[in-house]
Design an enzyme around this catalytic site. Structure first.
Site, mmCIF file in Angstrom:
data_model
loop_
_atom_site.group_PDB
_atom_site.id
_atom_site.type_symbol
_atom_site.label_atom_id
_atom_site.label_comp_id
_atom_site.label_asym_id
_atom_site.label_seq_id
_atom_site.Cartn_x
_atom_site.Cartn_y
_atom_site.Cartn_z
ATOM 1 N N HIS A 171 0.777 -0.905 -0.140
ATOM 2 C CA HIS A 171 -0.072 0.136 0.057
ATOM 3 C C HIS A 171 0.726 1.072 -0.054
ATOM 4 C CE1 HIS A 171 -3.688 2.481 1.002
ATOM 5 N NE2 HIS A 171 -2.744 3.243 1.657
ATOM 6 N N GLU A 172 1.803 1.374 1.053
ATOM 7 C CA GLU A 172 2.769 2.447 1.092
ATOM 8 C C GLU A 172 3.552 2.653 -0.038
ATOM 9 O OE1 GLU A 172 2.050 4.775 3.017
ATOM 10 O OE2 GLU A 172 0.535 3.572 4.356
ATOM 11 N N HIS B 232 1.865 4.688 -2.770
ATOM 12 C CA HIS B 232 2.125 6.030 -2.609
ATOM 13 C C HIS B 232 3.847 6.534 -3.105
ATOM 14 C CE1 HIS B 232 -1.726 6.317 -0.681
ATOM 15 N NE2 HIS B 232 -1.392 5.641 0.414
#
Length: 453
Positions: A22-23, A26
């Site tokens: 998920h990170e 980003h």
């Protein structure tokens, strides 16, 4: 203790994998779209270990609290920024870039789910054939003409591969509260078209099958005692893992469901249970606890898991396996199907049509992680895919402290041509934090209730 260690380890692995990807979404898009990344952290709180790249100056770290992570980017709102670096500040880039960077986290979780289901479908998904037991008297299933050992072939024209497929399809169709066509194959091999009335189906998935009168067919087999809960009636009576239950209160027991029904029929009573242990027959007389079912009716509680000799279920087992090419659209469809169903269930929960008792926290996730890990690699990967979908959807909720809240702010800024005032954004952040803390409190409360039985 061993079970808890397995659950804890599986939980850490699951959260570590899902938060990392998920990170990384980003992180990867921020760097590609000209925003300077300062830190990539898995976990919150104090740094346990880490390093700083000499080439990029980015700090990579593993932190103490394994319940999330973050990517820290250069931002004038968080501290002074040198004039030369301002074009690389997150707050300075066009709103569309910020939208892409923020949406990339949930987006990567969805892509991961598709890849995970693609792998699972190639390895082969083990399941139980969707064969139905005798429907409850005067239930929608009985009125539809369902008979014992009917094999469900399709629901609303969509093929049903296993019991889990049937459950998910019925939960989804039940939310529409309309009759649905079901194709079944009877014991004689002939197919029939039935109409199952879902008009009054409850939105809560936990109550759906009981209301419909649908049960899984259980081949005749002596049920076995599985894990015994400490301090439970089963433990106090001396029941042990592997004990074969022959009868309860003089009633012969020939299936796990028969045992469940017999136990539930005697809340708070002392009940003689005849068992076979190491080839010897003996009796125990536990005093059953009393619990309430979903209709607030008292039911008996023994405090032990129920298992069965796997050989008895051999004919009920099925494996669904696809080739690499065929697994691609199937994985996309599976991810889409579960995403839509999850959104619908979350919506019903928000408006109060589904009980908030269904919300689970870290303890429940850890329990499921441990159980799936013990079943096998395929089950654990499927668990990761499902949690990844839900992580993406929860992050997309329009709550300011989540990705969805930031996306809302940036979309408004793009439309208006200027950002919302700092006061409005701060108020939104505070409201979002309160909402998130309330949700976490509900999740932990439900976890504790489950632990207490």
């Amino acid at each position: 203790m061993a079970q808890w260690l397995i659950s804890a380890a599986a939980f850490i692995v699951a959260i570590g994998v899902l938060v990392s990807i998920h990170e990384y979404g980003h992180y990867w898009f921020a760097r590609r779209l000209g925003v300077r990344v300062l830190r990539y952290s898995i976990g919150f709180g104090s740094k346990l270990l880490g390093w700083t790249s000499r080439k990029t100056g980015i700090e990579y770290q593993l932190a103490a609290i394994p319940l999330g992570g973050y990517v820290k980017m250069l931002d004038e709102r968080e501290g002074p920024v040198a004039e030369a670096d301002k074009p690389k500040a997150f707050n300075r880039v066009h709103p569309w870039r910020r939208i892409v960077i923020v949406a990339a986290g949930p987006g990567v979780n969805i892509v991961f789910a598709i890849l995970a289901y693609w792998l699972v479908l190639m390895l082969g998904v083990s399941g139980i054939k969707p064969v139905l037991g005798t429907p409850a008297t005067d239930s929608p299933a009985a009125r539809a003409g369902i008979q014992a050992q009917d094999h469900v072939v399709a629901l609303a024209g969509q093929p049903v591969d296993d019991w889990q497929d049937l459950r998910l399809a019925l939960i989804d169709r039940g939310l529409d509260q309309r009759p649905v066509q079901m194709t079944v194959k009877g014991e004689n091999g002939g197919q029939r078209q039935l109409t199952l009335d879902l008009t009054h189906a409850p939105s809560d998935p936990e109550r759906l099958f009981g209301m419909l009168g649908l049960t899984l067919y259980q081949p005749p087999a002596t049920p076995l005692i599985g894990q015994v809960q400490s301090g439970s009636p089963a433990a106090e009576a001396g029941l042990q893992r592997g004990d074969a239950v022959l009868s309860v209160a003089g009633q012969a027991i020939d299936s796990p469901q028969a045992l469940v029904d017999a136990i539930r029929a005697h809340p708070g009573q002392r009940v003689p249970i005849r068992i076979r242990r190491d080839g010897q027959t003996q009796s125990v007389t536990p005093k059953l606890a009393q619990r309430s079912n979903d209709r607030d009716q008292p039911v008996g509680h023994l405090g032990a898991a129920i298992t069965i000799d796997p050989a008895a279920w051999k004919d009920m087992q099925t494996v669904h396996r696809l080739g690499p090419v065929a697994a691609i659209p199937a994985a996309v469809h599976k991810t889409w199907e579960l995403s839509v169903l999850s959104v619908r269930l979350i919506g019903r929960m928000i408006v109060g049509q589904i009980s908030w008792h269904n919300v689970g926290g870290p303890i429940q996730i850890a329990t499921y992680a441990g159980q799936s890990a013990q079943i096998g690699v395929v089950a654990f990967i499927s668990f990761l895919a499902f949690i990844s979908i839900n992580l993406a959807l929860i992050n997309l909720l329009p709550i300011p402290v989540l990705d969805g809240g930031h996306l809302l702010y940036y979309a408004i800024e793009w439309i208006r041509g200027r950002p919302l005032s700092e006061a409005v954004q701060a108020a939104g952040q505070q409201a979002g934090m309160v909402a998130l803390l309330m949700l976490m409190a509900v999740a932990f409360y439900n976890d504790i209730l489950r632990l207490l039985g």
